[in-house]
Design an enzyme around this catalytic site. Structure first.
Site, PDB file in Angstrom:
ATOM      1  N   GLU A 169      43.711  24.987  42.486  1.00  0.00           N
ATOM      2  CA  GLU A 169      43.790  26.290  44.115  1.00  0.00           C
ATOM      3  C   GLU A 169      43.858  25.606  44.980  1.00  0.00           C
ATOM      4  OE1 GLU A 169      41.637  29.831  42.679  1.00  0.00           O
ATOM      5  OE2 GLU A 169      42.797  30.204  41.300  1.00  0.00           O
ATOM      6  N   GLU A 362      44.897  29.286  34.053  1.00  0.00           N
ATOM      7  CA  GLU A 362      43.828  31.574  34.407  1.00  0.00           C
ATOM      8  C   GLU A 362      44.409  32.134  34.671  1.00  0.00           C
ATOM      9  OE1 GLU A 362      40.961  31.188  37.424  1.00  0.00           O
ATOM     10  OE2 GLU A 362      40.807  28.743  37.911  1.00  0.00           O
TER      11      GLU A 362
HETATM   12  C1  GBH Z   1      40.260  32.227  40.641  1.00  0.00           C
HETATM   13  O1  GBH Z   1      40.915  32.105  41.400  1.00  0.00           O
HETATM   14  C2  GBH Z   1      39.338  30.998  40.212  1.00  0.00           C
HETATM   15  O2  GBH Z   1      39.547  29.471  40.088  1.00  0.00           O
HETATM   16  C3  GBH Z   1      37.884  31.379  40.009  1.00  0.00           C
HETATM   17  O3  GBH Z   1      37.060  30.365  39.703  1.00  0.00           O
HETATM   18  C4  GBH Z   1      37.271  32.704  39.840  1.00  0.00           C
HETATM   19  O4  GBH Z   1      36.066  32.733  39.309  1.00  0.00           O
HETATM   20  C5  GBH Z   1      38.645  33.431  39.652  1.00  0.00           C
HETATM   21  O5  GBH Z   1      39.507  33.463  40.486  1.00  0.00           O
HETATM   22  C6  GBH Z   1      38.169  34.490  39.747  1.00  0.00           C
HETATM   23  O6  GBH Z   1      37.732  35.128  41.257  1.00  0.00           O
HETATM   24  O7  GBH Z   1      38.997  37.741  48.690  1.00  0.00           O
HETATM   25  O8  GBH Z   1      40.848  39.062  49.743  1.00  0.00           O
HETATM   26  O9  GBH Z   1      40.581  36.481  50.965  1.00  0.00           O
HETATM   27  C7  GBH Z   1      41.372  33.072  41.839  1.00  0.00           C
HETATM   28  C8  GBH Z   1      42.670  33.511  43.036  1.00  0.00           C
HETATM   29  C9  GBH Z   1      41.885  33.197  45.280  1.00  0.00           C
HETATM   30  C10 GBH Z   1      41.952  34.524  44.088  1.00  0.00           C
HETATM   31  C11 GBH Z   1      41.698  33.288  46.584  1.00  0.00           C
HETATM   32  C12 GBH Z   1      41.328  36.061  44.871  1.00  0.00           C
HETATM   33  C13 GBH Z   1      41.098  36.121  47.542  1.00  0.00           C
HETATM   34  C14 GBH Z   1      41.012  36.911  48.130  1.00  0.00           C
HETATM   35  N1  GBH Z   1      41.932  34.253  44.133  1.00  0.00           N
HETATM   36  N2  GBH Z   1      41.761  35.467  46.727  1.00  0.00           N
HETATM   37  S1  GBH Z   1      40.335  37.709  49.649  1.00  0.00           S
END
Ligand code: GBH
Length: 466
Positions: A169, A362
């Site tokens: 990511e 995931e």
């Molecule tokens: C995953 O990313 C990660 O790979 C993992 O480590 C993590 O534990 C899991 O998600 C659960 O969170 O805060 O509104 O800016 C998931 C993709 C990308 C989703 C960043 C949340 C932030 C949204 N994530 N996004 S915001």
């Protein structure tokens, strides 16, 4: 009589995933040095309750117990990540044998249990020394250091690891970590647009160099890819014009990451929109970025709805449709529920880029789990979430898209980054006082799915008893 509900292909790979900083703990043991996440956790107010990953789930010491949990589930694969600063604790380029030893023992334990090890090389915990010496991904040196480390891991474990993922990511350690707007991701710094774009370039370049280093160093042919949280695009309706809009949106929104990796060129709309701030690069770097990969991993969580829109700016023909305030979600602010992402992700990626193999690396959700008086964790909402998503993964396989496996996030409740231990994504409950693990209802659900290789039906022996 076979009355299976959503039977999966015979060799479908059922897995679960974790990441080093979220589960390992042992932050200062056996020569490990801090990563940018260790540093970020010391920034007052950055993490809920000022929690850190110092202990996390103590997987570093309890990995044998955790592999036994995986075996009880019937898991066929385990996706974990390596803590880079355990392997290369400083800028000297000298490897730390004790760091490598941990991953050798983990891999051997997994294989002994008949579980395929799937290794992610970088899940956000960049060694602090790279930040201190050359400002991390802002420097091309970071790409080279990453490739050296990836090659080292492949040299020592390539014959025993079933799948390598270079990077997890991009946006979470770049876009969200290098801008002021969202101080939730380490290193939590603020750079200019130009610097961000150049760092993005160094990261995709580092991915390409790492793919080459893994192939060159592995004693046996390695299967290599990456794990990306593509925008989880869903066309608002299943009609040709909305589906075409969804494809165009995915290509354009991936314009600085997957698009150059698969196409050997940044998306023109990305370069145009960044104008003078666009990354500077050479043709030979772009060739490296475009190194063929064997598989792509998709981390799929929350839908972004796209519609065909002739009035959209620049004539691009599509626009996003925002979810309203009451759109249903799980226990994270951003975790809107849209099960068909497990269909559209593999379908759109395979239609756009003709990828040979796709894995969902995931998928899962947070839920405010609490043990009942008798100690059970009856996470019915998570079971619902998983089952509904898997229906759509099934559809992708049934229609012949090359979806080969599914890794549930996560094996265990763990350190949920800026949310610390306040959010639970596991199918095993972790008591963070005692570190005791307890399978939740969702673990029994998942074990049934794996055993049946289907979501229900068959011999009707569900209920989790084995
Ligand atoms: C995953 O990313 C990660 O790979 C993992 O480590 C993590 O534990 C899991 O998600 C659960 O969170 O805060 O509104 O800016 C998931 C993709 C990308 C989703 C960043 C949340 C932030 C949204 N994530 N996004 S915001």
């Amino acid at each position: 009589m076979s009355n299976l509900f959503c039977p999966f292909p015979k060799d479908f790979l059922w897995g679960a995933a974790t990441a080093a900083y979220q589960v390992e703990g042992a932050a200062r043991e056996d020569g490990r040095t801090p990563s940018v996440w260790d540093t970020f956790c010391r920034r007052s107010g950055a993490i809920a309750m000022d929690y850190t990953g110092d202990v996390a789930t103590d997987h570093y010491h309890r990995f044998k117990e955790d592999v036994a949990l995986m075996k009880a589930l019937g898991l066929k694969a385990y996706r974990f990540s390596v803590s880079w600063s355990r392997i290369f604790p400083d800028a000297s380029g000298k490897a730390n044998p004790k760091g490598l030893d941990f991953y050798q023992r983990l891999v051997d334990e997994l294989r002994g249990a008949g579980i395929e090890p799937w290794m992610t090389l970088f899940h956000w915990d960049l060694p602090q020394w790279t930040e201190d010496s050359f400002r991390g991904w802002e420097s091309k040196q970071c790409a080279h250091a990453f490739a050296d480390y990836a090659g080292f891991m492949a040299k020592h474990l390539g014959d025993r690891v079933s799948g390598f993922m270079t990077i997890n990511e991009f946006t979470c350690f770049l876009d969200k970590a290098y801008t002021a707007s969202n101080e939730q991701f380490a290193p939590g710094k603020v750079v200019s647009r130009r610097v961000l774009n150049q760092a993005r370039h160094h990261a995709v370049y580092g991915h390409g160099l790492a793919v080459q280093a893994i192939r060159a160093s592995s004693p046996t042919p390695a299967r290599v890819g990456l794990a990306e949280n593509i925008p989880n695009i869903v066309p608002i309706l299943e009609s040709p014009e909305h589906i075409a809009a969804a494809r165009n949106a995915l290509r354009e929104l991936s314009g600085m990451y997957l698009t150059p990796i698969f196409e050997g060129a940044y998306h023109p709309a990305y370069l145009e929109s960044q104008a003078a701030d666009a990354p500077v690069f050479t043709d030979s770097e772009m060739k490296v970025i475009h190194t063929p990969i064997d598989l792509v991993g998709l981390n799929l969580y929350a839908p972004t709805y796209i519609r065909h829109d002739p009035a959209a700016p620049r004539g691009r023909g599509w626009s996003k449709v925002r979810n309203d305030a009451h759109y249903p979600r799980m226990d994270m602010p951003w975790l809107h529920i849209g099960p068909s992402i497990l269909y559209w992700g593999p379908r759109l990626v395979s239609e756009i880029w003709k990828v040979p193999a796709i894995y969902i690396t995931e998928n899962g959700c947070a839920n405010p789990d609490r043990p009942t008086a008798s100690g059970e964790i009856l996470d019915t909402a998570r079971v619902m979430y998983l089952q509904q998503h898997l229906v759509h993964a099934h559809r992708a396989t049934a229609e012949g898209y090359p979806l080969k496996g599914y890794f549930l996030w996560s094996l265990l409740d763990n350190f949920e980054w800026a949310f610390g231990y306040t959010k639970r994504f596991g199918i095993h409950y972790v008591n963070f006082e005692t570190l005791e693990r307890t399978p939740k209802l969702s673990a029994r659900f998942y074990a049934d799915v794996i055993r049946r290789n289907a979501l229900g039906g068959g011999d009707g022996d569900g209920g989790g008893e084995r």
